[in-house]
Design a protein around this motif. Structure first.
Motif, PDB file in Angstrom:
ATOM      1  N   PHE A  54       1.437  -1.155  -0.097  1.00 46.14           N
ATOM      2  CA  PHE A  54      -0.297  -0.146  -0.583  1.00 46.14           C
ATOM      3  C   PHE A  54       1.287   1.733  -0.393  1.00 46.14           C
ATOM      4  CE2 PHE A  54      -3.998  -2.830   2.481  1.00 46.14           C
ATOM      5  CZ  PHE A  54      -3.919  -3.208   1.233  1.00 46.14           C
ATOM      6  N   ASP A  55       1.758   1.657   0.894  1.00 45.13           N
ATOM      7  CA  ASP A  55       2.718   2.153   0.941  1.00 45.13           C
ATOM      8  C   ASP A  55       3.384   2.462  -0.363  1.00 45.13           C
ATOM      9  OD1 ASP A  55       2.086   3.080   3.691  1.00 45.13           O
ATOM     10  OD2 ASP A  55       4.218   2.239   4.293  1.00 45.13           O
ATOM     11  N   ALA A  56       3.637   1.952  -1.103  1.00 44.54           N
ATOM     12  CA  ALA A  56       4.491   1.805  -2.649  1.00 44.54           C
ATOM     13  C   ALA A  56       3.557   2.394  -3.468  1.00 44.54           C
ATOM     14  CB  ALA A  56       4.781   0.089  -2.866  1.00 44.54           C
ATOM     15  N   ALA A  57       2.310   2.026  -3.290  1.00 47.26           N
ATOM     16  CA  ALA A  57       1.153   2.363  -3.887  1.00 47.26           C
ATOM     17  C   ALA A  57       0.688   3.814  -4.575  1.00 47.26           C
ATOM     18  CB  ALA A  57       0.048   1.586  -3.658  1.00 47.26           C
ATOM     19  N   MET A  58       0.837   3.926  -3.147  1.00 46.38           N
ATOM     20  CA  MET A  58       0.612   5.572  -2.626  1.00 46.38           C
ATOM     21  C   MET A  58       1.823   6.840  -2.924  1.00 46.38           C
ATOM     22  SD  MET A  58      -1.933   7.769  -1.636  1.00 46.38           S
ATOM     23  CE  MET A  58      -2.507   7.265  -0.019  1.00 46.38           C
ATOM     24  N   GLN A  59       2.988   6.018  -3.058  1.00 47.52           N
ATOM     25  CA  GLN A  59       3.968   6.747  -3.260  1.00 47.52           C
ATOM     26  C   GLN A  59       3.693   6.520  -5.216  1.00 47.52           C
ATOM     27  OE1 GLN A  59       7.804   5.014  -2.558  1.00 47.52           O
ATOM     28  NE2 GLN A  59       7.446   5.349  -0.866  1.00 47.52           N
ATOM     29  N   LEU A  60       3.183   5.883  -5.712  1.00 45.88           N
ATOM     30  CA  LEU A  60       3.206   6.009  -6.775  1.00 45.88           C
ATOM     31  C   LEU A  60       1.922   7.024  -7.791  1.00 45.88           C
ATOM     32  CD1 LEU A  60       3.595   2.387  -8.279  1.00 45.88           C
ATOM     33  CD2 LEU A  60       5.025   4.286  -9.175  1.00 45.88           C
ATOM     34  N   LEU A  61       1.214   6.972  -6.876  1.00 40.64           N
ATOM     35  CA  LEU A  61      -0.316   7.948  -7.300  1.00 40.64           C
ATOM     36  C   LEU A  61       0.403   9.190  -6.839  1.00 40.64           C
ATOM     37  CD1 LEU A  61      -3.291   6.193  -5.285  1.00 40.64           C
ATOM     38  CD2 LEU A  61      -2.844   6.088  -7.685  1.00 40.64           C
ATOM     39  N   ASN A  62       1.705   9.582  -6.082  1.00 42.02           N
ATOM     40  CA  ASN A  62       1.952  10.597  -5.757  1.00 42.02           C
ATOM     41  C   ASN A  62       3.615  11.183  -7.035  1.00 42.02           C
ATOM     42  OD1 ASN A  62       0.953  10.887  -3.055  1.00 42.02           O
ATOM     43  ND2 ASN A  62       2.797  10.007  -1.961  1.00 42.02           N
ATOM     44  N   GLN A  63       4.075  10.077  -7.582  1.00 42.49           N
ATOM     45  CA  GLN A  63       3.736  10.169  -8.990  1.00 42.49           C
ATOM     46  C   GLN A  63       3.315  11.032  -9.901  1.00 42.49           C
ATOM     47  OE1 GLN A  63       7.182   7.398  -9.796  1.00 42.49           O
ATOM     48  NE2 GLN A  63       7.646   6.758  -7.356  1.00 42.49           N
ATOM     49  N   ALA A  64       2.186   9.761 -10.339  1.00 39.70           N
ATOM     50  CA  ALA A  64       1.303  10.096 -11.484  1.00 39.70           C
ATOM     51  C   ALA A  64       0.367  11.475 -10.770  1.00 39.70           C
ATOM     52  CB  ALA A  64      -0.468   8.667 -11.185  1.00 39.70           C
ATOM     53  N   TYR A  65       0.284  12.344  -9.885  1.00 43.63           N
ATOM     54  CA  TYR A  65       0.036  13.276  -9.403  1.00 43.63           C
ATOM     55  C   TYR A  65       0.800  14.310 -10.259  1.00 43.63           C
ATOM     56  CZ  TYR A  65      -2.074  17.606  -6.786  1.00 43.63           C
ATOM     57  OH  TYR A  65      -1.862  18.708  -6.464  1.00 43.63           O
ATOM     58  N   ASP A  66       2.248  14.198  -9.924  1.00 44.27           N
ATOM     59  CA  ASP A  66       2.984  14.756 -10.337  1.00 44.27           C
ATOM     60  C   ASP A  66       3.504  15.169 -11.703  1.00 44.27           C
ATOM     61  OD1 ASP A  66       3.953  15.988  -7.686  1.00 44.27           O
ATOM     62  OD2 ASP A  66       5.792  14.449  -7.595  1.00 44.27           O
ATOM     63  N   HIS A  81      -7.730   8.563  -5.963  1.00 46.04           N
ATOM     64  CA  HIS A  81      -7.597   7.488  -6.071  1.00 46.04           C
ATOM     65  C   HIS A  81      -7.027   7.619  -4.901  1.00 46.04           C
ATOM     66  CE1 HIS A  81      -8.872   6.337 -10.330  1.00 46.04           C
ATOM     67  NE2 HIS A  81      -8.359   4.860  -9.891  1.00 46.04           N
ATOM     68  N   GLN A  82      -6.102   8.793  -4.761  1.00 47.87           N
ATOM     69  CA  GLN A  82      -5.127   8.849  -3.180  1.00 47.87           C
ATOM     70  C   GLN A  82      -6.542   8.613  -2.227  1.00 47.87           C
ATOM     71  OE1 GLN A  82      -2.815  11.961  -3.948  1.00 47.87           O
ATOM     72  NE2 GLN A  82      -1.230  11.249  -4.671  1.00 47.87           N
ATOM     73  N   ALA A  83      -7.324   9.035  -2.009  1.00 48.71           N
ATOM     74  CA  ALA A  83      -8.450   9.425  -0.842  1.00 48.71           C
ATOM     75  C   ALA A  83      -8.431   8.046  -0.402  1.00 48.71           C
ATOM     76  CB  ALA A  83      -9.524   9.592  -1.472  1.00 48.71           C
ATOM     77  N   PHE A  94      -6.442  11.781   6.181  1.00 44.63           N
ATOM     78  CA  PHE A  94      -6.177  12.545   4.529  1.00 44.63           C
ATOM     79  C   PHE A  94      -7.491  11.763   3.623  1.00 44.63           C
ATOM     80  CE2 PHE A  94      -4.253  10.737   1.137  1.00 44.63           C
ATOM     81  CZ  PHE A  94      -3.359  11.848   0.954  1.00 44.63           C
ATOM     82  N   SER A  95      -7.981  10.802   3.739  1.00 44.47           N
ATOM     83  CA  SER A  95      -9.208  10.423   3.174  1.00 44.47           C
ATOM     84  C   SER A  95     -10.482  11.276   2.250  1.00 44.47           C
ATOM     85  CB  SER A  95      -9.636   9.176   3.133  1.00 44.47           C
ATOM     86  OG  SER A  95     -10.169   9.015   1.928  1.00 44.47           O
ATOM     87  N   ARG A  96     -10.431  12.019   3.839  1.00 44.88           N
ATOM     88  CA  ARG A  96     -11.729  13.220   3.807  1.00 44.88           C
ATOM     89  C   ARG A  96     -11.301  14.784   2.818  1.00 44.88           C
ATOM     90  NH1 ARG A  96     -13.507  10.535   9.278  1.00 44.88           N
ATOM     91  NH2 ARG A  96     -15.545   9.111   8.547  1.00 44.88           N
ATOM     92  N   SER A  97     -10.226  14.717   3.183  1.00 43.29           N
ATOM     93  CA  SER A  97      -9.293  15.999   2.871  1.00 43.29           C
ATOM     94  C   SER A  97      -8.778  16.081   1.575  1.00 43.29           C
ATOM     95  CB  SER A  97      -7.765  16.546   3.768  1.00 43.29           C
ATOM     96  OG  SER A  97      -7.179  15.185   3.445  1.00 43.29           O
ATOM     97  N   ARG A  98      -8.744  15.156   1.026  1.00 41.49           N
ATOM     98  CA  ARG A  98      -8.388  14.896  -0.530  1.00 41.49           C
ATOM     99  C   ARG A  98      -9.690  14.857  -1.173  1.00 41.49           C
ATOM    100  NH1 ARG A  98      -3.378  16.499  -1.438  1.00 41.49           N
ATOM    101  NH2 ARG A  98      -2.445  15.005  -3.054  1.00 41.49           N
ATOM    102  N   LEU A  99     -11.313  14.554  -0.556  1.00 43.24           N
ATOM    103  CA  LEU A  99     -12.096  14.435  -0.882  1.00 43.24           C
ATOM    104  C   LEU A  99     -12.698  15.851  -1.220  1.00 43.24           C
ATOM    105  CD1 LEU A  99     -13.252  10.199  -0.254  1.00 43.24           C
ATOM    106  CD2 LEU A  99     -13.054  11.094  -2.964  1.00 43.24           C
ATOM    107  N   LYS A 202     -10.669  -1.168 -11.675  1.00 41.29           N
ATOM    108  CA  LYS A 202     -10.048  -0.480 -10.667  1.00 41.29           C
ATOM    109  C   LYS A 202     -10.376  -0.561  -9.273  1.00 41.29           C
ATOM    110  CE  LYS A 202     -13.225   2.819 -14.049  1.00 41.29           C
ATOM    111  NZ  LYS A 202     -13.660   3.809 -14.686  1.00 41.29           N
ATOM    112  N   PRO A 203      -8.967  -1.589  -8.993  1.00 44.67           N
ATOM    113  CA  PRO A 203      -9.789  -1.758  -7.927  1.00 44.67           C
ATOM    114  C   PRO A 203      -9.530  -1.239  -6.673  1.00 44.67           C
ATOM    115  CG  PRO A 203      -7.748  -2.719  -8.796  1.00 44.67           C
ATOM    116  CD  PRO A 203      -8.381  -2.090  -9.936  1.00 44.67           C
ATOM    117  N   LEU A 204      -8.270  -0.037  -7.046  1.00 45.68           N
ATOM    118  CA  LEU A 204      -8.176   0.792  -5.833  1.00 45.68           C
ATOM    119  C   LEU A 204      -9.565   1.317  -5.112  1.00 45.68           C
ATOM    120  CD1 LEU A 204      -5.344   2.879  -6.956  1.00 45.68           C
ATOM    121  CD2 LEU A 204      -5.376   1.859  -4.866  1.00 45.68           C
TER     122      LEU A 204
END
Length: 226
Positions: A54-66, A81-83, A94-99, A202-204
């Motif tokens: 999960f942590d690695a997946a979030m890092q990839l989403l952060n890269q996608a954001y950038d 997806h991050q949320a 964090f989830s609610r803040s992203r949403l 869309k498993p996430l």
């Protein structure tokens, strides 16, 4: 992309997809097209998530954001997806803040019936299920289903109805839950979606803990009979 289709159709295990993606990483990550980089990183995040990293997946989403270079819709998709991932990790603040950030932005530029708006609101309801705020999850999902009916959005409606059935079961409303699951089956049939693949695409964004939320699988087994 063919590797994305193979992943969700069940022909490739997540680990195999992850390895195949690594082989073509340079091809997509050196592309001048932000969409190529975004899709590669999002798909890699999904494959990594399915491996329980999960942590690695979030890092990839952060890269996608950038990687999206300010593209509005691609940024919003990454945000929800991050949320969704944060809620699986138990980080509901964090989830609610992203949403909320996504909602505030969408409210300015999108209509309530747009697919992006409906998908984000579905994720909001699904996340409240994970946070165990079942009345709020029900309220949000009923609202998005009503707007799906207005807009004719079958895809978001079937996902929302499936999660609503799970919420209703946890609220001890079994007859309502059975009705929601039955409608989910009808919508899947209408859309040509095999029932066993409903939670695979869309498993996430889907429910991925059958032990904690067994309602849909239990319903399908009872429907199939002995």
């Amino acid at each position: 992309m063919h590797w994305q289709a193979r992943m969700w159709s069940g022909f490739s295990a997540p680990g195999e997809v992850e390895r195949n993606l690594e082989l073509i990483r340079s091809r997509f990550m050196t592309s001048s097209d932000a969409w190529d980089r975004w899709l590669f990183l999002l798909t890699m995040a999904e494959a990594t998530f399915l491996r329980g990293r999960f942590d690695a997946a979030m890092q990839l989403l952060n890269q996608a954001y950038d990687a999206v270079d300010g593209d509005f819709m691609l940024t919003l998709i990454v945000l929800y997806h991050q949320a969704a991932l944060a809620s699986v990790q138990g980080n509901y603040v964090f989830s609610r803040s992203r949403l909320q950030h996504t909602l505030d932005t969408l409210d300015v530029v999108a209509t309530p019936s747009s697919t992006g708006f409906l998908q984000m609101r579905y994720v909001h309801g699904r996340n409240e299920l994970y946070a165990k705020d079942y009345p709020e999850a029900r309220r949000l999902l009923v609202a998005v289903i009503a707007d799906c009916d207005i807009s004719g959005n079958i895809g978001v409606k079937m996902s929302s109805m499936r999660v609503l059935g799970e919420v209703q079961l946890l609220l001890e409303c079994k007859s309502d839950s059975d009705h929601s699951f039955a409608q989910t089956v009808e919508l899947c049939n209408e859309a040509g979606m095999p029932l066993e693949l409903l939670d695979a695409s869309k498993p996430l964004l889907k429910i991925n803990n059958d032990e904690e939320f067994p309602g849909w699988r239990t319903y399908l087994r009872a429907r199939a009979g002995p």
